[in-house]
Write a protein that holds these residues in place. Structure first.
Motif, mmCIF file in Angstrom:
data_model
loop_
_atom_site.group_PDB
_atom_site.id
_atom_site.type_symbol
_atom_site.label_atom_id
_atom_site.label_comp_id
_atom_site.label_asym_id
_atom_site.label_seq_id
_atom_site.Cartn_x
_atom_site.Cartn_y
_atom_site.Cartn_z
ATOM 1 N N THR A 36 -4.509 9.362 2.348
ATOM 2 C CA THR A 36 -5.278 8.256 1.972
ATOM 3 C C THR A 36 -4.192 6.739 1.705
ATOM 4 O O THR A 36 -3.496 7.238 0.985
ATOM 5 C CB THR A 36 -5.999 8.066 1.853
ATOM 6 O OG1 THR A 36 -6.118 7.956 -0.061
ATOM 7 C CG2 THR A 36 -6.972 8.592 2.051
ATOM 8 N N ARG A 37 -4.196 5.599 2.065
ATOM 9 C CA ARG A 37 -3.334 4.797 1.898
ATOM 10 C C ARG A 37 -4.040 3.864 0.402
ATOM 11 O O ARG A 37 -5.670 2.741 1.045
ATOM 12 C CB ARG A 37 -3.496 2.797 3.287
ATOM 13 C CG ARG A 37 -2.297 4.026 4.163
ATOM 14 C CD ARG A 37 -1.120 4.717 4.388
ATOM 15 N NE ARG A 37 -0.339 3.773 4.094
ATOM 16 C CZ ARG A 37 1.134 3.743 3.533
ATOM 17 N NH1 ARG A 37 0.982 5.473 3.311
ATOM 18 N NH2 ARG A 37 1.917 3.168 3.090
ATOM 19 N N GLU A 38 -3.652 3.409 -0.333
ATOM 20 C CA GLU A 38 -4.348 2.520 -1.601
ATOM 21 C C GLU A 38 -3.389 1.231 -1.611
ATOM 22 O O GLU A 38 -1.758 1.181 -1.651
ATOM 23 C CB GLU A 38 -4.071 4.065 -3.194
ATOM 24 C CG GLU A 38 -4.963 4.493 -2.316
ATOM 25 C CD GLU A 38 -5.040 5.833 -4.014
ATOM 26 O OE1 GLU A 38 -3.569 5.079 -5.029
ATOM 27 O OE2 GLU A 38 -4.887 6.549 -4.328
ATOM 28 N N GLU A 82 1.380 6.013 0.033
ATOM 29 C CA GLU A 82 -0.414 7.045 0.098
ATOM 30 C C GLU A 82 -0.492 7.523 -0.976
ATOM 31 O O GLU A 82 -0.114 8.015 -1.797
ATOM 32 C CB GLU A 82 0.836 8.516 1.037
ATOM 33 C CG GLU A 82 -0.023 8.933 1.837
ATOM 34 C CD GLU A 82 0.713 9.586 2.670
ATOM 35 O OE1 GLU A 82 0.537 10.867 3.121
ATOM 36 O OE2 GLU A 82 1.744 9.044 3.873
ATOM 37 N N SER A 137 0.851 -1.349 0.004
ATOM 38 C CA SER A 137 0.499 -0.163 0.128
ATOM 39 C C SER A 137 0.735 1.517 -0.184
ATOM 40 O O SER A 137 2.049 1.047 0.533
ATOM 41 C CB SER A 137 -0.762 0.145 1.691
ATOM 42 O OG SER A 137 -0.724 0.166 2.395
#
Length: 618
Positions: A82-84, A77, A75
Motif C-alpha cells: 500500500t502507498r503511505e 510503499e 508517498s
C-alpha cells in the motif's frame, strides 16, 4: 497526493522536517527544483530555475541568501504494497559563510539534514562547518553526492571522503543529479525512512518558535513558525512571550510553494502567521508564540544573537533620505536578523548609521537590497572590526569607528581573532601557509581528508581577512581552496590609529586603525589617492599621514597659478618681479586663512567599498 489546504492537522508521525546544507554552487537550489517538480507542487508551465530563490539579487548572482521553506507531499510503499502519504518540509539554506546564521535557524526547525556535496569538487570548508552545526544538534545526516552526470565527477573518491567525515560506509552515500533528476526519488524515500518524525505534546498549551519573518507592504509582518507543542488556529489571540504583546491571528497557512491559508498548524508543522501588525519590532526571530488564553508555562530556548564581525557606515547621498534609511533598516532587520545598526554622525558625510554585518558579502548584499528594495542612494565607508582599547589609567573603550579612538596614552589594544578552516589540494600547502603567515596567522593543525586534499586550521586577526584574503587564497590555489571562519575571542596586538591631515587638520572620515607594520603602507596609499581626488586649490595643500604627532607619509597638491604676467608684453623686468612677489604674498595669506574644501565625490571615491570578498556565480 493529499491536498494540504484542506487538511486540518497532519499526524506528526507523517511529517519529516529537513534542510539541505551545501557549499555555493553544489546544486542545492537545483535539487530543490527537482523535488518541487517530482512531488507535483509546481507544474511544468510554472517551473523556472532556482524556483525558491525569490530575490532578484539571488537569481543574478546564482547564490541563496535567504533560507526558504516549502511543504511537499510524498508517498512511499508501505507494508503489503500500500502507498503511505507523508508531508515533507524542506528548507533550502544558503551556502556562504556570511549567511551561517540563516543555516543555524533552519537547523533548529528540522530533525534531519541532507548533506549535499558536488561529485566533481568534494566537500568544502563551509559545508564542513554547517555539518558540524547539524551534528551538534543531533540531527540525522543523509550524505548525498550531486552532479554525478558531470564528465569530471569522481563519485567513488568523494564518497570515501564523505564516509570518513560522517562515519558511515561509502555505499551509504546516495548519488543524485539535481539537473537530470536521477536518484531524487530515492533520496525522498531515504528522507522518509531515515529522518525521525517530530516529537511534541498535541494537548499541551501551544508553543511555536519564530524562525523567520518578512515585511509585506499590504499585510504587515508575516511570521514563519515551527510548532513544537499544541496547535495554532486562525481567529484566536496569540501572545509573544518575550515582549508580552498580544495579537489577533488573522490567517494561518503553509508554503507549498506559494502561501496557502489552512485551518491550523499542529505539532511539527511549519507555516506562517499573519496578524496585520505593521510594527516590525513586534515579531522577533527566536521568540515563542503561545495562546493568550492558555499560555505556555515557559518559552522555548531561542537562538543566540549573532555577533557582527564587520562594521561599516551607511550614509544616504541625500541627507533628506535619512528617515527613509532608518525605516528601510527597520524592515530589513526583520527579514535579516543578523543585521545590527545604530545612528552615527560624520563630519564629512552627515547623518547615517553604523551597521554590523557577518562578513563582506553580507555587507554588500545588504547595501544592494537597501538600494533596490527601498530606492535609496547610499555611500558605504570602508569596513572595520571592533577593538578594545585600555589606556594607561586603566579606563577601557570599545572602538567600532576610528573616530572613537581615545586621545590618552594607550597601554594595550585587543583585536578580534577568528579560527579559520581552509580545505585545499595538498600541492598548494606551501602557498597557503605563506599567505596566512603574511596575515599574522598561527597554524593550529592540519589533517589530510584524502591523499590529495588537506584541511588546515589557522587563527588569524579578523581585520586581516575581511578585505582581500579570500581573493588571494583563491588566486594562489587556482580557485580550488575553500574557507570558513568562526569567532575565537580576542588577542592583544600592536595596533595604531593613522590620521590623514589636510593642511594640518585631521579629517575623521579618512582615519583607520591598522597594525604598526602596515601603517606606512596605508598612509602612503591614502595620501596618493587623495592627491588624485582633491581638486587643486589657489594655494599649495599638504596631505599628511600621521600616527599621533609623528608624520609617516606626505604628498603635496600643487597650487593653481593665475598668469599675472599676461598683461606685461615688454617693459622693465622689475615690473614683472613686482607682480610675482605680490602674487606670492597673496598666496601666503590665503594659505593661513584658507580651508581645503573636499568635494563629496572625493569622499565617496576614497571611502566607498565596492569590492566584495567573494562574488560567487553559478
Amino acid at each position: 497526493m493529499p491536498s494540504f489546504a484542506d487538511t486540518t492537522f497532519t499526524d506528526p508521525a507523517r511529517i519529516r522536517n529537513f534542510c539541505i546544507i551545501a557549499h555555493i554552487d553544489h546544486g542545492k537550489s537545483t535539487l530543490a527544483d527537482r523535488m518541487l517538480q517530482l512531488t507535483g507542487v509546481v507544474d511544468a508551465r510554472s517551473m523556472r530555475d532556482q524556483y525558491l530563490d525569490r530575490m532578484d539579487i539571488e537569481r543574478e548572482r546564482g547564490i541563496t541568501i535567504k533560507a526558504q521553506n516549502v511543504r511537499l507531499p510524498w508517498s512511499v510503499e508501505g507494508p503489503g504494497g500500500t502507498r503511505e502519504d507523508y508531508v515533507l518540509q524542506v528548507i533550502d539554506t544558503p551556502g556562504h559563510v556570511d549567511f551561517t546564521y540563516e543555516v543555524s535557524r533552519a537547523l533548529e526547525a528540522c530533525e534531519g539534514a541532507v548533506l549535499l556535496v558536488d561529485a566533481a569538487q568534494g566537500i568544502e570548508a563551509q559545508t564542513l562547518a554547517n555539518l558540524y552545526m547539524a551534528l551538534d544538534r543531533d540531527l540525522e545526516i543523509i550524505p548525498v553526492l550531486n552532479k554525478i552526470d558531470l564528465p569530471a565527477a569522481d563519485p567513488d573518491r568523494y564518497a570515501e571522503e564523505i564516509a570518513h567525515i560522517v562515519d558511515c560506509e561509502p555505499g551509504d552515500v546516495l548519488r543524485v543529479s539535481g539537473k537530470t533528476g536521477v536518484g531524487v526519488s530515492d533520496l525522498l524515500d531515504a528522507v522518509v525512512k531515515r529522518i525521525p518524525a517530530p516529537v511534541g505534546e498535541a494537548n499541551a498549551p501551544a508553543r511555536a518558535m519564530i524562525f523567520d519573518s518578512v515585511y509585506d507592504t499590504y499585510r504587515g509582518v508575516v511570521t514563519y513558525v515551527r510548532v513544537v507543542d499544541g496547535k495554532i488556529t486562525p481567529r484566536e489571540k496569540i501572545l509573544m512571550m518575550s515582549t508580552g504583546a498580544t495579537h489577533d491571528l488573522l490567517e494561518v497557512g503553509i508554503i507549498s510553494p506559494d502561501p496557502k491559508p489552512c485551518t491550523g498548524l499542529g505539532v511539527g508543522e511549519v507555516g506562517y502567521l499573519i496578524t496585520g501588525v505593521k510594527d516590525v519590532r513586534q515579531s522577533r526571530v527566536g521568540d515563542t508564540v503561545t495562546s493568550a488564553k492558555k499560555r505556555a508555562p515557559e518559552a522555548l530556548t531561542g537562538y543566540r544573537d549573532p555577533k557582527p564581525m564587520v562594521y561599516s557606515g551607511l550614509y544616504p547621498m541625500d541627507g533628506s533620505d535619512y528617515p527613509d534609511l532608518r525605516e528601510a533598516l527597520d524592515k530589513l532587520q526583520l527579514n535579516d536578523a543578523a543585521l545590527t545598526y545604530e545612528p552615527e554622525t560624520s563630519v564629512a558625510l552627515g547623518f547615517g548609521f553604523r551597521c554590523g554585518f557577518l562578513g563582506l558579502l553580507h555587507m554588500e548584499i545588504t547595501r544592494d537590497r537597501l538600494e533596490r528594495e527601498f530606492n535609496l542612494d547610499l555611500i558605504s565607508t570602508a569596513p572595520n572590526v571592533v577593538y578594545r582599547v585600555i589606556l594607561e589609567d586603566g579606563t577601557e573603550t570599545i572602538v567600532t569607528n576610528p573616530s572613537d579612538w581615545p586621545s590618552g596614552r594607550v597601554r594595550s589594544v585587543f583585536e578580534p581573532m577568528v579560527k579559520t578552516t581552509i580545505i585545499t589540494p595538498s600541492e598548494f600547502i606551501g602557498s597557503v601557509m605563506e599567505l596566512c603567515q603574511s596575515r599574522r596567522g598561527e597554524l593550529q593543525g592540519m589533517d589530510y581528508l584524502s591523499e590529495t586534499r588537506v584541511e588546515m586550521r589557522y587563527v588569524l586577526p579578523m581585520a586581516e581577512i575581511i578585505f582581500d584574503f579570500f581573493d588571494s587564497l583563491k588566486s594562489r590555489t587556482r580557485g580550488y581552496a575553500s574557507l570558513d571562519y568562526e569567532e575565537r575571542g580576542e588577542q592583544e596586538s600592536d595596533l595604531v590609529k593613522v590620521d590623514i591631515l589636510l593642511q594640518g587638520e585631521a579629517v575623521d572620515a579618512f582615519s583607520a586603525i591598522v597594525h604598526k607594520d602596515a601603517a606606512y603602507t596605508y598612509g602612503n596609499k591614502m595620501a596618493n589617492k587623495l592627491k588624485e581626488l582633491i581638486p587643486r586649490q589657489q594655494f599649495e595643500v599638504p596631505i599628511q599621514a600621521a600616527i599621533g604627532s609623528k608624520i609617516i607619509a606626505r604628498e603635496n597638491i600643487r597650487a593653481i597659478r593665475k598668469d599675472v604676467l599676461a598683461k606685461c608684453y615688454g617693459g622693465d623686468i622689475s615690473r614683472k618681479r613686482k607682480l610675482l612677489e605680490k602674487q606670492k604674498e597673496g598666496k601666503k595669506r590665503m594659505k593661513t586663512i584658507g580651508r581645503v574644501e573636499v568635494p563629496q565625490e572625493a569622499f565617496v571615491a576614497a571611502l566607498s567599498t565596492d569590492s566584495s570578498a567573494d562574488k560567487p556565480k553559478k
